[in-house]
Design a protein around this motif. Structure first.
Motif, PDB file in Angstrom:
ATOM      1  N   GLN A   7      44.303  43.487  42.718  1.00  0.00           N
ATOM      2  CA  GLN A   7      43.184  43.962  41.927  1.00  0.00           C
ATOM      3  C   GLN A   7      42.811  42.560  40.814  1.00  0.00           C
ATOM      4  O   GLN A   7      41.713  42.149  40.632  1.00  0.00           O
ATOM      5  N   TYR A   8      44.086  41.989  40.505  1.00  0.00           N
ATOM      6  CA  TYR A   8      43.851  41.064  39.914  1.00  0.00           C
ATOM      7  C   TYR A   8      43.226  39.614  40.286  1.00  0.00           C
ATOM      8  O   TYR A   8      42.719  39.419  39.513  1.00  0.00           O
ATOM      9  N   LEU A   9      43.444  39.582  41.877  1.00  0.00           N
ATOM     10  CA  LEU A   9      43.416  38.772  42.504  1.00  0.00           C
ATOM     11  C   LEU A   9      40.872  38.607  42.707  1.00  0.00           C
ATOM     12  O   LEU A   9      40.554  38.449  42.749  1.00  0.00           O
ATOM     13  N   SER A  10      40.931  40.468  43.639  1.00  0.00           N
ATOM     14  CA  SER A  10      39.494  40.893  43.140  1.00  0.00           C
ATOM     15  C   SER A  10      38.827  41.093  42.136  1.00  0.00           C
ATOM     16  O   SER A  10      37.379  40.550  42.449  1.00  0.00           O
ATOM     17  N   ASP A  11      39.776  40.499  40.067  1.00  0.00           N
ATOM     18  CA  ASP A  11      39.277  40.385  39.579  1.00  0.00           C
ATOM     19  C   ASP A  11      38.358  39.151  38.930  1.00  0.00           C
ATOM     20  O   ASP A  11      37.938  38.711  38.604  1.00  0.00           O
ATOM     21  N   HIS A  12      39.441  37.666  39.761  1.00  0.00           N
ATOM     22  CA  HIS A  12      39.725  36.457  39.049  1.00  0.00           C
ATOM     23  C   HIS A  12      38.951  35.303  40.333  1.00  0.00           C
ATOM     24  O   HIS A  12      38.423  34.213  40.044  1.00  0.00           O
ATOM     25  N   SER A  73      54.822  33.788  30.020  1.00  0.00           N
ATOM     26  CA  SER A  73      54.149  33.650  29.972  1.00  0.00           C
ATOM     27  C   SER A  73      54.422  35.269  30.781  1.00  0.00           C
ATOM     28  O   SER A  73      55.288  35.678  31.316  1.00  0.00           O
ATOM     29  N   PRO A  74      52.928  35.934  30.829  1.00  0.00           N
ATOM     30  CA  PRO A  74      53.052  37.316  30.560  1.00  0.00           C
ATOM     31  C   PRO A  74      52.498  37.963  31.561  1.00  0.00           C
ATOM     32  O   PRO A  74      52.582  37.298  32.621  1.00  0.00           O
ATOM     33  N   GLU A  75      52.318  38.906  32.044  1.00  0.00           N
ATOM     34  CA  GLU A  75      51.934  39.914  32.791  1.00  0.00           C
ATOM     35  C   GLU A  75      50.938  38.967  33.198  1.00  0.00           C
ATOM     36  O   GLU A  75      49.697  39.249  32.170  1.00  0.00           O
ATOM     37  N   ARG A  76      50.343  39.290  34.433  1.00  0.00           N
ATOM     38  CA  ARG A  76      48.658  38.902  35.285  1.00  0.00           C
ATOM     39  C   ARG A  76      48.598  37.275  34.726  1.00  0.00           C
ATOM     40  O   ARG A  76      47.651  36.983  34.951  1.00  0.00           O
ATOM     41  N   THR A  77      49.648  36.409  34.957  1.00  0.00           N
ATOM     42  CA  THR A  77      49.492  35.546  34.851  1.00  0.00           C
ATOM     43  C   THR A  77      50.384  33.996  36.158  1.00  0.00           C
ATOM     44  O   THR A  77      51.281  35.444  36.141  1.00  0.00           O
ATOM     45  N   TRP A  78      50.309  33.224  36.223  1.00  0.00           N
ATOM     46  CA  TRP A  78      51.715  32.524  36.749  1.00  0.00           C
ATOM     47  C   TRP A  78      52.417  31.645  36.208  1.00  0.00           C
ATOM     48  O   TRP A  78      52.151  30.695  35.229  1.00  0.00           O
ATOM     49  N   THR A  79      53.378  31.569  36.989  1.00  0.00           N
ATOM     50  CA  THR A  79      54.746  30.160  36.196  1.00  0.00           C
ATOM     51  C   THR A  79      54.916  29.122  37.073  1.00  0.00           C
ATOM     52  O   THR A  79      55.842  29.836  38.555  1.00  0.00           O
ATOM     53  N   PHE A 124      39.903  28.732  42.840  1.00  0.00           N
ATOM     54  CA  PHE A 124      41.217  29.315  41.965  1.00  0.00           C
ATOM     55  C   PHE A 124      41.770  29.454  41.030  1.00  0.00           C
ATOM     56  O   PHE A 124      42.575  28.961  40.503  1.00  0.00           O
ATOM     57  N   SER A 125      43.491  27.904  42.044  1.00  0.00           N
ATOM     58  CA  SER A 125      44.794  27.601  41.982  1.00  0.00           C
ATOM     59  C   SER A 125      43.936  26.650  40.707  1.00  0.00           C
ATOM     60  O   SER A 125      44.754  26.037  40.434  1.00  0.00           O
ATOM     61  N   GLU A 126      43.042  25.671  41.397  1.00  0.00           N
ATOM     62  CA  GLU A 126      42.552  24.741  41.009  1.00  0.00           C
ATOM     63  C   GLU A 126      42.088  24.740  39.668  1.00  0.00           C
ATOM     64  O   GLU A 126      42.310  24.177  38.600  1.00  0.00           O
ATOM     65  N   GLN A 127      41.313  25.617  39.121  1.00  0.00           N
ATOM     66  CA  GLN A 127      41.147  26.737  38.198  1.00  0.00           C
ATOM     67  C   GLN A 127      41.647  27.075  37.025  1.00  0.00           C
ATOM     68  O   GLN A 127      41.999  26.290  35.696  1.00  0.00           O
ATOM     69  N   LEU A 128      42.600  27.991  37.492  1.00  0.00           N
ATOM     70  CA  LEU A 128      44.545  27.985  36.976  1.00  0.00           C
ATOM     71  C   LEU A 128      45.386  26.696  36.412  1.00  0.00           C
ATOM     72  O   LEU A 128      45.140  26.186  35.120  1.00  0.00           O
TER      73      LEU A 128
END
Length: 192
Positions: A7-12, A73-79, A124-128
Motif C-alpha cells: 500500500q505504501y509503494l502504491s501510494d508513493h 526512522s519511524p514507520e513508513r520510512t527507509w534506513t 522512486f529510490s532517487e527521489q527518496l
C-alpha cells in the motif's frame, strides 16, 4: 506486513502489480525487540530496511561512551548506512530499535536487481535519496548555527510525534546538547 508495504509503494510510486509482487517477494520480514540491533558498528550494512511499524535510530558511540544519534526512522520510512552499503565497508554507525519494530529487509544484490528491472522503483529510490539529502542539509545547518533552544524548537516542529515516543536522553543525543540543557529548555517552555 507485506500488504502495508505494498500500500505504501502504491501510494508513493508508479509501479505495476507485477513489480509490487516481485519487490515484496524478495523482502525478508523481521521483528526487532526494543533495543534490538539491526546493524552493529564495525559490521557491513548488507540490507535496505523499510520500517513497517516502530521506530529505529541510527547512532554512534564515542570512545568515552557518549551516544550521537544521526537520525530516527519511524514507520513508513527507509534506513541503512549508505556508505557501508554502497562501498561494502565496515559501518561507523549502529542501527537499533527504540521500540519494538517490524521491518522488511532486502539483501543488496536483490535490491540492486530490482532497481535494474523496475525503472519506476529506481526513480522512486532517487527521489527518496534527494529528499534525504535536503533533510540532512537542513539538519546540518540547524546544528551548526542554532542555539540549543532553536535546535529543540526545530525538532518539535519537524517531529512533533516523537516527543511522546523518545526518552529525553535520545532527544538530547540527537540535538547534540546535554540532557541538563534539554531539561532546562523544556522547563522554561512550560513556564511560559
Amino acid at each position: 506486513m507485506l500488504a502495508e508495504f505494498q500500500q505504501y509503494l502504491s501510494d508513493h510510486a508508479n509501479l505495476t502489480e507485477d513489480a509490487l509482487r516481485e519487490i515484496s517477494r524478495l523482502a525478508v520480514p523481521a521483528s526487532i525487540p526494543r533495543n534490538g540491533v539491526l546493524l552493529e558498528a564495525g559490521d557491513t550494512c548488507r540490507h535496505k530496511i523499510f520500517i513497517i511499524n516502530g521506530l529505529l535510530r541510527t547512532f554512534s558511540i564515542t570512545e568515552d561512551g557518549n551516544e550521537h544519534i544521526l537520525q530516527f526512522s519511524p514507520e513508513r520510512t527507509w534506513t541503512l548506512d549508505v556508505e557501508s552499503y554502497d562501498k561494502h565497508t565496515p559501518s561507523q554507525v549502529s542501527i537499533a530499535a527504540v521500540e519494538p519494530s517490524n521491518v522488511l529487509l532486502w539483501h543488496k544484490p536483490d535490491f540492486d536487481d530490482l532497481l535494474l528491472r523496475f525503472p519506476e522503483l529506481k526513480r522512486f529510490s532517487e527521489q527518496l535519496i534527494s529528499r534525504n539529502i535536503y533533510s540532512s542539509r537542513n539538519r546540518i545547518l540547524t546544528m551548526l548555527s542554532g542555539t540549543p533552544e532553536e535546535k529543540y524548537a526545530d525538532f518539535v516542529q519537524t517531529y512533533p510525534g516523537f516527543l511522546a515516543r523518545l526518552p529525553l536522553r535520545m532527544i538530547a543525543a540527537y540535538l547534540g546538547i546535554s540532557l541538563k540543557t534539554l531539561t532546562r529548555i523544556r522547563r522554561a517552555q512550560l513556564r511560559r
